[in-house]
Design a protein around this motif. Structure first.
Motif, PDB file in Angstrom:
ATOM      1  N   MET A   1      26.029  34.916  32.076  1.00 61.88           N
ATOM      2  CA  MET A   1      25.812  34.575  30.671  1.00 61.88           C
ATOM      3  C   MET A   1      25.326  35.785  29.883  1.00 61.88           C
ATOM      4  SD  MET A   1      24.018  30.844  30.532  1.00 61.88           S
ATOM      5  CE  MET A   1      24.777  29.420  31.292  1.00 61.88           C
ATOM      6  N   ARG A   2      25.565  35.745  28.586  1.00 60.61           N
ATOM      7  CA  ARG A   2      24.960  36.731  27.678  1.00 60.61           C
ATOM      8  C   ARG A   2      23.588  36.186  27.278  1.00 60.61           C
ATOM      9  NH1 ARG A   2      27.754  40.616  25.035  1.00 60.61           N
ATOM     10  NH2 ARG A   2      26.584  40.320  23.099  1.00 60.61           N
ATOM     11  N   ILE A   3      22.552  36.942  27.637  1.00 59.26           N
ATOM     12  CA  ILE A   3      21.180  36.460  27.473  1.00 59.26           C
ATOM     13  C   ILE A   3      20.389  37.401  26.577  1.00 59.26           C
ATOM     14  CG2 ILE A   3      18.992  36.044  28.676  1.00 59.26           C
ATOM     15  CD1 ILE A   3      20.608  35.193  31.110  1.00 59.26           C
ATOM     16  N   ILE A   4      19.632  36.813  25.665  1.00 64.28           N
ATOM     17  CA  ILE A   4      18.552  37.535  24.994  1.00 64.28           C
ATOM     18  C   ILE A   4      17.262  37.126  25.691  1.00 64.28           C
ATOM     19  CG2 ILE A   4      17.224  37.802  22.862  1.00 64.28           C
ATOM     20  CD1 ILE A   4      19.783  37.219  21.299  1.00 64.28           C
ATOM     21  N   PHE A   5      16.500  38.116  26.143  1.00 63.12           N
ATOM     22  CA  PHE A   5      15.226  37.818  26.802  1.00 63.12           C
ATOM     23  C   PHE A   5      14.093  38.086  25.822  1.00 63.12           C
ATOM     24  CE2 PHE A   5      11.491  38.619  29.368  1.00 63.12           C
ATOM     25  CZ  PHE A   5      11.520  37.529  30.221  1.00 63.12           C
ATOM     26  N   MET A   6      13.095  37.191  25.823  1.00 57.05           N
ATOM     27  CA  MET A   6      11.968  37.315  24.890  1.00 57.05           C
ATOM     28  C   MET A   6      10.669  37.078  25.659  1.00 57.05           C
ATOM     29  SD  MET A   6      13.666  35.095  21.763  1.00 57.05           S
ATOM     30  CE  MET A   6      12.935  36.030  20.404  1.00 57.05           C
ATOM     31  N   GLY A   7       9.869  38.133  25.807  1.00 57.37           N
ATOM     32  CA  GLY A   7       8.605  38.024  26.523  1.00 57.37           C
ATOM     33  C   GLY A   7       7.751  39.238  26.275  1.00 57.37           C
ATOM     34  N   THR A   8       6.485  39.143  26.641  1.00 59.76           N
ATOM     35  CA  THR A   8       5.578  40.261  26.389  1.00 59.76           C
ATOM     36  C   THR A   8       4.729  40.653  27.608  1.00 59.76           C
ATOM     37  OG1 THR A   8       5.505  39.794  24.014  1.00 59.76           O
ATOM     38  CG2 THR A   8       3.693  41.090  24.917  1.00 59.76           C
ATOM     39  N   PRO A   9       3.906  39.752  28.193  1.00 62.31           N
ATOM     40  CA  PRO A   9       2.984  40.183  29.247  1.00 62.31           C
ATOM     41  C   PRO A   9       3.629  40.231  30.628  1.00 62.31           C
ATOM     42  CG  PRO A   9       2.645  37.873  28.795  1.00 62.31           C
ATOM     43  CD  PRO A   9       3.721  38.342  27.850  1.00 62.31           C
ATOM     44  N   GLY A  10       2.801  40.591  31.615  1.00 59.73           N
ATOM     45  CA  GLY A  10       3.276  40.690  32.981  1.00 59.73           C
ATOM     46  C   GLY A  10       3.855  39.400  33.523  1.00 59.73           C
ATOM     47  N   PHE A  11       3.367  38.252  33.051  1.00 61.95           N
ATOM     48  CA  PHE A  11       3.889  36.958  33.493  1.00 61.95           C
ATOM     49  C   PHE A  11       5.402  36.879  33.326  1.00 61.95           C
ATOM     50  CE2 PHE A  11       5.186  32.630  32.276  1.00 61.95           C
ATOM     51  CZ  PHE A  11       4.780  31.903  33.393  1.00 61.95           C
ATOM     52  N   ALA A  12       5.934  37.520  32.285  1.00 61.08           N
ATOM     53  CA  ALA A  12       7.353  37.406  31.965  1.00 61.08           C
ATOM     54  C   ALA A  12       8.232  38.359  32.758  1.00 61.08           C
ATOM     55  CB  ALA A  12       7.555  37.647  30.461  1.00 61.08           C
ATOM     56  N   VAL A  13       7.661  39.399  33.319  1.00 62.00           N
ATOM     57  CA  VAL A  13       8.467  40.435  33.968  1.00 62.00           C
ATOM     58  C   VAL A  13       9.281  39.908  35.152  1.00 62.00           C
ATOM     59  CG1 VAL A  13       8.360  42.615  35.241  1.00 62.00           C
ATOM     60  CG2 VAL A  13       7.048  42.336  33.131  1.00 62.00           C
TER      61      VAL A  13
ATOM     62  N   PRO B   1      21.676  30.741  19.755  1.00 65.07           N
ATOM     63  CA  PRO B   1      22.465  30.785  20.994  1.00 65.07           C
ATOM     64  C   PRO B   1      23.157  29.453  21.272  1.00 65.07           C
ATOM     65  CG  PRO B   1      20.202  31.581  21.324  1.00 65.07           C
ATOM     66  CD  PRO B   1      20.240  30.871  20.009  1.00 65.07           C
ATOM     67  N   HIS B   2      24.282  29.531  21.974  1.00 64.12           N
ATOM     68  CA  HIS B   2      25.072  28.331  22.275  1.00 64.12           C
ATOM     69  C   HIS B   2      24.246  27.283  23.025  1.00 64.12           C
ATOM     70  CE1 HIS B   2      28.349  25.799  23.558  1.00 64.12           C
ATOM     71  NE2 HIS B   2      28.103  26.054  24.831  1.00 64.12           N
ATOM     72  N   LEU B   3      23.446  27.721  24.007  1.00 59.97           N
ATOM     73  CA  LEU B   3      22.609  26.809  24.795  1.00 59.97           C
ATOM     74  C   LEU B   3      21.172  26.754  24.293  1.00 59.97           C
ATOM     75  CD1 LEU B   3      23.841  27.558  28.444  1.00 59.97           C
ATOM     76  CD2 LEU B   3      24.292  25.510  27.063  1.00 59.97           C
ATOM     77  N   GLY B   4      20.909  27.310  23.128  1.00 63.64           N
ATOM     78  CA  GLY B   4      19.566  27.287  22.568  1.00 63.64           C
ATOM     79  C   GLY B   4      18.635  28.252  23.271  1.00 63.64           C
ATOM     80  N   CYS B   5      17.344  27.930  23.228  1.00 60.15           N
ATOM     81  CA  CYS B   5      16.305  28.782  23.804  1.00 60.15           C
ATOM     82  C   CYS B   5      15.599  28.019  24.916  1.00 60.15           C
ATOM     83  CB  CYS B   5      15.298  29.199  22.731  1.00 60.15           C
ATOM     84  SG  CYS B   5      16.038  30.132  21.353  1.00 60.15           S
ATOM     85  N   LEU B   6      15.496  28.633  26.079  1.00 53.77           N
ATOM     86  CA  LEU B   6      14.825  28.040  27.236  1.00 53.77           C
ATOM     87  C   LEU B   6      13.529  28.783  27.492  1.00 53.77           C
ATOM     88  CD1 LEU B   6      17.795  27.499  29.731  1.00 53.77           C
ATOM     89  CD2 LEU B   6      16.726  25.828  28.210  1.00 53.77           C
ATOM     90  N   ASN B   7      12.438  28.037  27.605  1.00 55.07           N
ATOM     91  CA  ASN B   7      11.112  28.619  27.757  1.00 55.07           C
ATOM     92  C   ASN B   7      10.572  28.376  29.160  1.00 55.07           C
ATOM     93  OD1 ASN B   7       8.616  29.820  26.844  1.00 55.07           O
ATOM     94  ND2 ASN B   7       7.758  27.762  26.838  1.00 55.07           N
TER      95      ASN B   7
ATOM     96  N   GLY C   1      25.357  37.358  19.717  1.00 53.97           N
ATOM     97  CA  GLY C   1      26.282  36.392  20.287  1.00 53.97           C
ATOM     98  C   GLY C   1      25.863  35.891  21.657  1.00 53.97           C
ATOM     99  N   ALA C   2      24.578  35.644  21.838  1.00 56.97           N
ATOM    100  CA  ALA C   2      24.067  35.239  23.141  1.00 56.97           C
ATOM    101  C   ALA C   2      24.421  33.794  23.466  1.00 56.97           C
ATOM    102  CB  ALA C   2      22.545  35.410  23.173  1.00 56.97           C
ATOM    103  N   ASP C   3      24.626  33.530  24.749  1.00 57.98           N
ATOM    104  CA  ASP C   3      24.810  32.155  25.210  1.00 57.98           C
ATOM    105  C   ASP C   3      23.483  31.406  25.225  1.00 57.98           C
ATOM    106  OD1 ASP C   3      27.649  32.304  25.897  1.00 57.98           O
ATOM    107  OD2 ASP C   3      26.989  33.660  27.490  1.00 57.98           O
ATOM    108  N   VAL C   4      22.416  32.112  25.519  1.00 52.54           N
ATOM    109  CA  VAL C   4      21.103  31.494  25.641  1.00 52.54           C
ATOM    110  C   VAL C   4      20.032  32.564  25.418  1.00 52.54           C
ATOM    111  CG1 VAL C   4      20.925  31.900  28.143  1.00 52.54           C
ATOM    112  CG2 VAL C   4      19.673  29.979  27.109  1.00 52.54           C
TER     113      VAL C   4
ATOM    114  N   GLU D   1      24.227  39.203  31.897  1.00 57.91           N
ATOM    115  CA  GLU D   1      24.277  40.307  30.936  1.00 57.91           C
ATOM    116  C   GLU D   1      23.147  40.120  29.929  1.00 57.91           C
ATOM    117  OE1 GLU D   1      27.235  42.347  27.584  1.00 57.91           O
ATOM    118  OE2 GLU D   1      27.808  40.473  28.586  1.00 57.91           O
ATOM    119  N   ILE D   2      22.111  40.901  30.079  1.00 60.17           N
ATOM    120  CA  ILE D   2      20.972  40.802  29.169  1.00 60.17           C
ATOM    121  C   ILE D   2      21.234  41.770  28.024  1.00 60.17           C
ATOM    122  CG2 ILE D   2      18.463  40.912  28.940  1.00 60.17           C
ATOM    123  CD1 ILE D   2      18.322  40.501  31.989  1.00 60.17           C
ATOM    124  N   VAL D   3      21.640  41.213  26.894  1.00 60.34           N
ATOM    125  CA  VAL D   3      22.122  42.046  25.785  1.00 60.34           C
ATOM    126  C   VAL D   3      20.985  42.641  24.970  1.00 60.34           C
ATOM    127  CG1 VAL D   3      24.321  40.856  25.636  1.00 60.34           C
ATOM    128  CG2 VAL D   3      22.386  39.996  24.309  1.00 60.34           C
ATOM    129  N   ALA D   4      19.793  42.048  25.056  1.00 61.20           N
ATOM    130  CA  ALA D   4      18.633  42.582  24.329  1.00 61.20           C
ATOM    131  C   ALA D   4      17.374  41.946  24.884  1.00 61.20           C
ATOM    132  CB  ALA D   4      18.737  42.296  22.832  1.00 61.20           C
TER     133      ALA D   4
END
Length: 301
Positions: free
Chosen positions: A1-13, A100-106, A79-82, A25-28
């Motif tokens: 999938m084409r993914i936008i990743f959104m996170g900040t602290p070590g928990f997200a890494v 995104p086509h599949l919205g945002c998953l948290n 143009g991310a899928d999610v 494919e992490i586009v951003a």
């Protein structure tokens, strides 16, 4: 999938790295802007997610807000899928959620609907919860109100926040990879109406020991605030962080030191700091602390 990743602290890494290993494919990657840090706070330090994304060759964006039409258009243009979100720290406006086509998953660090909000891991420890967990939630406009696709749980026991962060981050990364591999297998399920609680941000005033509370509560406080910001007591105007502690039998006026091993009377029972740290000094055992900084029995803290 084409993914936008959104996170900040070590928990997200671990989540970001798991998605990359899975071949997406992490586009951003979006993260909060660099903050003052380093020695004496004179340097701007990139977030753990920004550093990890750059190491993976992923473009990083650090807007201070996503409310402007320009930022929303830039987000949609990928143009991310999610979008995968893990402790990002900024509110996602409706145009972002819908892009995104599949919205945002948290990746949320609790068993929803318990502990919606900013500090779910710390609040679970403070409350004495026996179990916590992590869920993959379909985001919507409300505060952690969205339906859950998949979740996992773990006993809390005597774990600290730091230990649970590591465990839940790894678990959340695995669950997210499973959901993205076959989204239709894990349809979103509405959260139960019953059992909603909110995990408000940690206030610095909560970190100081209040010896009128029970020893059990103070020991939870130590674990909830380890490794940061740290629970603490004060003696002779000096702040002493308590990094680990034990509950003991004992009674006396709240805050009174009961013996030469630093057992301290609480509203119910006694607490004995085991590992401590004086301001500006290294970590030591309470025994070593007392050799050079005596706190005699009968002292009121």
């Amino acid at each position: 999938m084409r993914i936008i990743f959104m996170g900040t602290p070590g928990f997200a890494v671990p989540v970001l790295e798991a998605l990359a290993r899975a071949g997406h494919e992490i586009v951003a990657s979006y993260s909060q802007p660099p903050r003052p840090g380093g020695r004496r706070g004179r340097q701007l330090v990139a977030s753990p997610v920004q550093q990890a994304a750059e190491a993976l060759g992923i473009p990083v964006l650090t807007p201070v807000s996503l409310r402007s039409s320009e930022e929303q258009e830039r987000f949609a243009a990928f143009g991310a899928d999610v979008a995968v979100v893990a402790a990002y720290g900024l509110i996602l406006p409706p145009p972002i959620l819908a892009a995104p086509h599949l919205g945002c998953l948290n990746v949320h660090g609790s068993l929803l609907p318990r502990w919606r909000g900013a500090a779910p891991i710390q609040r679970a420890i403070l409350a004495g919860d026996a179990v916590t967990g992590v869920g993959i939630m379909q985001m919507e406009a409300g505060l952690d109100t969205g339906p859950v696709r998949l979740e996992g749980s773990t006993p809390i026991g005597n774990k600290t926040t730091g230990e649970l962060i590591e465990e839940l981050a790894a678990m959340g990364a695995e669950l997210m990879v499973r959901v993205l591999a076959d989204p239709e297998r894990y349809p979103p399920r509405p959260q139960p109406v019953e059992g909603v609680t909110y995990a408000s941000k940690i206030d610095k005033a909560e970190t100081r020991f209040d010896f009128t509370r029970s020893a059990v509560e103070l020991e939870r406080q130590v674990r909830a605030f380890h490794p940061a910001p740290g629970a603490w007591l004060e003696y002779q105007g000096e702040r002493i962080k308590v990094l680990s502690a034990e509950v003991e039998d004992g009674a006396g006026p709240a805050g009174e030191v009961l013996d030469d091993r630093l057992a301290i009377a609480c509203g119910d029972g006694a607490i004995r700091p085991v590992t401590v740290q004086r301001a500006g000094r290294g970590v030591s055992s309470a025994e070593d602390l007392l050799r050079g900084f005596p706190i005699p029995a009968g002292t009121r803290l």
